[in-house]
Design a protein around this motif. Sequence first.
Motif: not given
Length: 83
Positions: A25-40, A63-72
């Motif tokens: 979930v944190l990895g997904g949130l970090l990914h969305l922050d990067e895509v959306l330009g937010t900082a949640r 690392d959590c964010q990188l796992r999400i990126a790899e999955f996507l």
Amino acid sequence: MPNILTGYLERYLPQRDCHYDQDWVLGGLLHLDEVLGTARAGRFLIPGGLWSGSSFSRENPVDCQLRIAEFLRFADRAMEASA
């Protein structure tokens, strides 16, 4: 979607005996922050924040964010291959 993820983290990160999917979930949130330009995700990662006090504190959030990126990336390639 980010509100659902932040709500999940607010509820489950303080529960040190709950080892669910907080890292994903944190990895997904970090990914969305990067895509959306937010900082949640930032408020969970500050020193003394919920992440540092959680059962996942030893995991690197990057690392959590990188796992999400790899999955996507995998999902994108699979969808392209089936088209």
